[in-house]
Design a protein around this motif. Structure first.
Motif, PDB file in Angstrom:
ATOM      1  N   ASP A  79      55.005 -11.009   2.670  1.00 53.89           N
ATOM      2  CA  ASP A  79      53.643 -10.568   2.932  1.00 53.89           C
ATOM      3  C   ASP A  79      52.965 -11.731   3.631  1.00 53.89           C
ATOM      4  O   ASP A  79      53.303 -12.874   3.398  1.00 53.89           O
ATOM      5  CB  ASP A  79      52.934 -10.238   1.626  1.00 53.89           C
ATOM      6  N   GLY A 139      50.886 -11.121   6.939  1.00 53.26           N
ATOM      7  CA  GLY A 139      50.355 -10.835   8.259  1.00 53.26           C
ATOM      8  C   GLY A 139      48.857 -10.662   8.245  1.00 53.26           C
ATOM      9  O   GLY A 139      48.132 -11.382   8.913  1.00 53.26           O
ATOM     10  N   TYR A 140      48.374  -9.726   7.450  1.00 55.22           N
ATOM     11  CA  TYR A 140      46.959  -9.380   7.480  1.00 55.22           C
ATOM     12  C   TYR A 140      46.066 -10.517   6.993  1.00 55.22           C
ATOM     13  O   TYR A 140      45.131 -10.920   7.683  1.00 55.22           O
ATOM     14  CB  TYR A 140      46.697  -8.122   6.656  1.00 55.22           C
ATOM     15  N   SER A 162      46.044 -13.390   9.304  1.00 55.71           N
ATOM     16  CA  SER A 162      45.282 -13.133  10.535  1.00 55.71           C
ATOM     17  C   SER A 162      43.792 -13.354  10.308  1.00 55.71           C
ATOM     18  O   SER A 162      43.088 -13.810  11.207  1.00 55.71           O
ATOM     19  CB  SER A 162      45.550 -11.723  11.066  1.00 55.71           C
ATOM     20  N   LEU A 163      43.306 -13.051   9.111  1.00 54.18           N
ATOM     21  CA  LEU A 163      41.898 -13.328   8.807  1.00 54.18           C
ATOM     22  C   LEU A 163      41.624 -14.828   8.828  1.00 54.18           C
ATOM     23  O   LEU A 163      40.589 -15.277   9.329  1.00 54.18           O
ATOM     24  CB  LEU A 163      41.520 -12.744   7.448  1.00 54.18           C
ATOM     25  N   TRP A 192      51.153 -17.368   8.158  1.00 49.63           N
ATOM     26  CA  TRP A 192      51.588 -16.182   8.898  1.00 49.63           C
ATOM     27  C   TRP A 192      53.081 -15.978   8.688  1.00 49.63           C
ATOM     28  O   TRP A 192      53.887 -16.839   8.999  1.00 49.63           O
ATOM     29  CB  TRP A 192      51.292 -16.375  10.374  1.00 49.63           C
TER      30      TRP A 192
END
Length: 150
Positions: A29, A31-32, A35-36, A54
């Motif tokens: 896990d 990515g999201y 990205s923030l 990332w």
């Protein structure tokens, strides 16, 4: 966990009766939320800390800040392994991934001498880069510099 497949088509070795496929996306896990953190970075130090989080998907991320700095960082999980990773392999541990490259080991640049950063799915890996992190790139015409950049 990676799926174990059997048999390997064309295999004649008794020990090659099984093969294994492994993909970094299955067990990771990052990515999201990463990205923030990239979106919130206000300087290169914060940007590098964010890209270290990332995991997937692997990408090239460009950087610019209000102080006029620019950069690029390849991000994502890149396994260190003793083979190319392009095809399924027999299950024995000799094909296990040794580790993932750290963010600092992935190709990156900060304020490059060329004075610009561009990424167009072309090869950005340095000529003598010691790790295998990619095999297929877009054709060179995807990345062409404008005469003003020369």
């Amino acid at each position: 966990m990676s799926p174990v497949l059997r048999p390997i088509p064309g295999s004649t070795e008794a020990g090659d009766a099984h093969s294994q496929l492994r993909w970094v996306e299955v067990s990771q896990d990052g990515g999201y939320l990463a990205s923030l953190a990239v979106d919130r970075a206000q300087n290169w130090t914060q940007f590098e800390a964010a890209v270290a989080r990332w995991k997937v998907p692997a990408e090239n991320i460009v950087y610019a800040d209000r102080a006029g700095n620019i950069g690029e960082h390849s991000v994502g999980l890149a396994p260190v392994r003793s083979w190319t990773g392009l095809l399924p392999v027999p299950v024995p541990a000799t094909y296990a991934w040794a580790r993932f490259l750290s963010a600092s080991e992935l190709p990156h640049s900060f304020n490059p001498a060329a004075g610009f950063v561009a990424t167009a799915n072309h090869r950005m890996i340095p000529e003598h880069y010691p790790y295998r992190v990619g095999f297929e790139w877009a054709p060179p015409y995807r990345f062409e510099t404008h005469p003003l950049c020369d």
